[in-house]
Write an enzyme that holds these catalytic residues in place. Structure first.
Site, PDB file in Angstrom:
ATOM      1  N   ASN A 276       0.982  -1.208  -0.216  1.00 55.90           N
ATOM      2  CA  ASN A 276      -0.246   0.033   0.115  1.00 55.90           C
ATOM      3  C   ASN A 276       0.855   1.365  -0.190  1.00 55.90           C
ATOM      4  O   ASN A 276       1.699   1.726   0.874  1.00 55.90           O
ATOM      5  CB  ASN A 276      -1.185   0.132   1.450  1.00 55.90           C
ATOM      6  CG  ASN A 276      -2.034   1.176   0.991  1.00 55.90           C
ATOM      7  OD1 ASN A 276      -1.769   2.230   0.415  1.00 55.90           O
ATOM      8  ND2 ASN A 276      -2.471   1.084   2.844  1.00 55.90           N
ATOM      9  N   TRP A 277       0.726   1.930  -1.349  1.00 51.66           N
ATOM     10  CA  TRP A 277       1.901   3.132  -1.397  1.00 51.66           C
ATOM     11  C   TRP A 277       1.284   4.267  -1.130  1.00 51.66           C
ATOM     12  O   TRP A 277       2.263   5.261  -0.652  1.00 51.66           O
ATOM     13  CB  TRP A 277       2.270   2.908  -2.428  1.00 51.66           C
ATOM     14  CG  TRP A 277       3.045   2.373  -3.331  1.00 51.66           C
ATOM     15  CD1 TRP A 277       3.705   1.234  -2.311  1.00 51.66           C
ATOM     16  CD2 TRP A 277       3.991   1.978  -4.324  1.00 51.66           C
ATOM     17  NE1 TRP A 277       4.476   0.574  -3.356  1.00 51.66           N
ATOM     18  CE2 TRP A 277       4.773   1.205  -4.999  1.00 51.66           C
ATOM     19  CE3 TRP A 277       3.281   3.076  -5.989  1.00 51.66           C
ATOM     20  CZ2 TRP A 277       5.268   0.658  -6.057  1.00 51.66           C
ATOM     21  CZ3 TRP A 277       3.875   2.695  -7.467  1.00 51.66           C
ATOM     22  CH2 TRP A 277       4.495   1.273  -7.270  1.00 51.66           C
ATOM     23  N   LYS A 278       0.192   4.523  -0.491  1.00 54.52           N
ATOM     24  CA  LYS A 278      -0.611   5.346   0.415  1.00 54.52           C
ATOM     25  C   LYS A 278      -0.100   6.782  -0.670  1.00 54.52           C
ATOM     26  O   LYS A 278      -0.017   6.143  -1.637  1.00 54.52           O
ATOM     27  CB  LYS A 278       0.500   5.689   1.704  1.00 54.52           C
ATOM     28  CG  LYS A 278      -0.113   4.608   2.517  1.00 54.52           C
ATOM     29  CD  LYS A 278       0.436   4.752   3.560  1.00 54.52           C
ATOM     30  CE  LYS A 278       0.341   3.523   4.821  1.00 54.52           C
ATOM     31  NZ  LYS A 278      -0.177   3.427   6.337  1.00 54.52           N
TER      32      LYS A 278
ATOM     33  N   HIS B 235      -9.905   1.723   5.342  1.00 55.91           N
ATOM     34  CA  HIS B 235      -8.357   1.956   5.695  1.00 55.91           C
ATOM     35  C   HIS B 235      -8.407   2.530   6.513  1.00 55.91           C
ATOM     36  O   HIS B 235      -9.048   3.877   6.810  1.00 55.91           O
ATOM     37  CB  HIS B 235      -7.354   2.383   4.968  1.00 55.91           C
ATOM     38  CG  HIS B 235      -6.075   1.775   5.647  1.00 55.91           C
ATOM     39  ND1 HIS B 235      -5.332   3.385   6.413  1.00 55.91           N
ATOM     40  CD2 HIS B 235      -5.142   1.612   5.248  1.00 55.91           C
ATOM     41  CE1 HIS B 235      -4.296   2.959   6.548  1.00 55.91           C
ATOM     42  NE2 HIS B 235      -3.702   1.551   5.882  1.00 55.91           N
TER      43      HIS B 235
ATOM     44  N   GLU C  87      -6.942   4.913   7.778  1.00 56.95           N
ATOM     45  CA  GLU C  87      -6.814   6.486   7.951  1.00 56.95           C
ATOM     46  C   GLU C  87      -7.212   7.157   6.993  1.00 56.95           C
ATOM     47  O   GLU C  87      -8.016   8.210   7.175  1.00 56.95           O
ATOM     48  CB  GLU C  87      -4.975   6.222   6.927  1.00 56.95           C
ATOM     49  CG  GLU C  87      -3.823   5.823   7.338  1.00 56.95           C
ATOM     50  CD  GLU C  87      -3.004   5.738   6.996  1.00 56.95           C
ATOM     51  OE1 GLU C  87      -2.581   6.327   5.375  1.00 56.95           O
ATOM     52  OE2 GLU C  87      -1.879   5.614   7.300  1.00 56.95           O
TER      53      GLU C  87
ATOM     54  N   GLU D 290      -6.134  -4.582  10.663  1.00 54.39           N
ATOM     55  CA  GLU D 290      -5.081  -3.968  11.194  1.00 54.39           C
ATOM     56  C   GLU D 290      -4.829  -3.358  11.908  1.00 54.39           C
ATOM     57  O   GLU D 290      -5.599  -2.266  12.395  1.00 54.39           O
ATOM     58  CB  GLU D 290      -4.653  -2.932   9.514  1.00 54.39           C
ATOM     59  CG  GLU D 290      -4.279  -3.060   8.556  1.00 54.39           C
ATOM     60  CD  GLU D 290      -4.269  -2.384   7.065  1.00 54.39           C
ATOM     61  OE1 GLU D 290      -2.404  -3.246   7.479  1.00 54.39           O
ATOM     62  OE2 GLU D 290      -4.143  -1.509   6.717  1.00 54.39           O
TER      63      GLU D 290
ATOM     64  N   GLY E 282       2.259   2.064  10.898  1.00 49.26           N
ATOM     65  CA  GLY E 282       2.751   3.288  10.888  1.00 49.26           C
ATOM     66  C   GLY E 282       3.774   3.281  11.162  1.00 49.26           C
ATOM     67  O   GLY E 282       4.895   4.222  11.813  1.00 49.26           O
TER      68      GLY E 282
ATOM     69  N   SER F 115       3.245  -2.769  10.186  1.00 46.72           N
ATOM     70  CA  SER F 115       4.814  -2.953  10.513  1.00 46.72           C
ATOM     71  C   SER F 115       4.646  -4.225  10.626  1.00 46.72           C
ATOM     72  O   SER F 115       6.015  -4.461  11.155  1.00 46.72           O
ATOM     73  CB  SER F 115       4.845  -2.191  12.211  1.00 46.72           C
ATOM     74  OG  SER F 115       4.485  -0.576  12.235  1.00 46.72           O
TER      75      SER F 115
ATOM     76  N   GLY G 238       2.188  -1.053   4.276  1.00 40.67           N
ATOM     77  CA  GLY G 238       2.224   0.006   4.365  1.00 40.67           C
ATOM     78  C   GLY G 238       3.817   0.532   4.086  1.00 40.67           C
ATOM     79  O   GLY G 238       4.474   0.217   2.920  1.00 40.67           O
ATOM     80  N   GLY G 239       4.552   1.241   4.907  1.00 40.12           N
ATOM     81  CA  GLY G 239       5.798   1.660   4.952  1.00 40.12           C
ATOM     82  C   GLY G 239       7.065   1.267   3.750  1.00 40.12           C
ATOM     83  O   GLY G 239       7.998   1.122   2.790  1.00 40.12           O
TER      84      GLY G 239
HETATM   85  P1  PGA Z   1       2.648  -0.282   7.402  1.00 38.31           P
HETATM   86  O1  PGA Z   1       1.039   0.392   7.013  1.00 38.31           O
HETATM   87  O2  PGA Z   1       2.813  -1.376   6.968  1.00 38.31           O
HETATM   88  O3  PGA Z   1       3.722   1.781   7.180  1.00 38.31           O
HETATM   89  O4  PGA Z   1       2.341   0.217   9.226  1.00 38.31           O
HETATM   90  C1  PGA Z   1       0.893  -0.931   7.202  1.00 38.31           C
HETATM   91  C2  PGA Z   1      -1.034  -0.237   6.141  1.00 38.31           C
HETATM   92  O5  PGA Z   1      -1.287   0.885   6.609  1.00 38.31           O
HETATM   93  O6  PGA Z   1      -2.169  -1.144   5.566  1.00 38.31           O
END
Ligand code: PGA
Length: 250
Positions: free
Chosen positions: A10-12, A94, A96, A166, A172, A211, A232-233
């Site tokens: 997930n590149w956001k 998600h 966010e 999640e 993050g 994470s 994500g990251g």
């Molecule tokens: P993260 O993000 O791996 O940076 O914790 C996961 C996500 O938001 O799907």
């Protein structure tokens, strides 16, 4: 999809088109023959170019959408537009989106119905905050999110979506849920899906996110009810993302 593990990046809100295409070019030979299903949820602007560049071993998806087919919704995007651009899946709900943009489970539910109608695979995210976990409300929160986000999804359709657990406190932050914590929740989710949707519910593919890194992928995936990871990251560099994919081989 097969019974391989699934790794979704997930590149956001990162990467312009050129960066996105270079990533796909770099990743493609690395994952060529790997027995893992791999996907990237890229920014809207990069979907078409990435989909053109991607081989059969890489699915391209989106990170959000609106539930209407068309209409006066300035700044929004329809499921059919994502399909048109080459997306095969979409992340919905998600944390966010839920926490920063105030999306409700009811809205997520409407999007899930629309995505399924348009042939997009929804990856529906659920997760509790740290406060909710500390107050012992984890399961209540998850149950409510599942009930509302998946309201009126038929037994026939439930198998066409995925759920990603999640925990908000692990996104993050560098704090991963321990494999045991993650497995405990996934087991509960699976049992609940079976209770509500029978065998078809039990078969829904469950992902863990929060994470995820190359060095914790294997221990998370060793747990019986976790069939993939949402990253994500650690999905932003091809080498790191590939290391996660390689660690997800059965
Ligand atoms: P993260 O993000 O791996 O940076 O914790 C996961 C996500 O938001 O799907």
């Amino acid at each position: 999809m097969t019974s391989n593990y699934l790794v979704i990046g997930n590149w956001k809100m990162y990467k312009d088109i050129e960066e996105a295409v270079s990533f796909v070019r770099a990743l493609t030979p690395m994952i060529q023959d790997v027995q893992v299903d791999v996907g990237l949820a890229v920014p809207f602007t990069a979907i078409a170019s990435c989909a053109l560049e991607a081989s059969d071993s890489l699915m391209i998806g989106a990170q959000n959408m609106h539930d209407a087919t068309t209409g006066a919704f300035t700044g929004e995007i329809a499921a059919s537009m994502l399909v048109d651009a080459g997306a095969s899946f979409v992340i919905l709900g998600h944390s966010e989106r839920r926490h920063i943009f105030g999306e409700t489970s009811d809205f997520v539910n409407r999007k899930v119905h629309r995505a399924l109608e348009e042939g997009l695979i929804p990856i529906v995210c659920v997760g509790e905050t740290l406060e909710e976990r500390e107050e012992d409300k984890t399961w209540d929160v998850l149950q409510e999110q599942i009930d509302q986000s998946l309201a009126n999804i038929s037994n026939e359709k439930i198998k066409n979506l995925l759920i990603a657990y999640e925990p908000v406190w692990a996104i993050g932050t560098g704090k991963t849920a321990s494999p045991e914590q993650a497995q405990e929740v996934h087991e509960q989710i699976r049992a609940y899906l079976e209770e509500k949707w029978g065998e078809k519910g039990k078969a829904v593919r469950l992902l863990y996110g929060g994470s995820v890194k190359p060095d914790n992928t294997e221990s998370i995936l060793k747990k019986g009810d976790i069939e993939g990871v949402l990253v994500g990251g650690a999905s932003l560099l091809p080498e790191t993302f590939n290391a996660i994919v390689q660690n997800a081989k059965i």
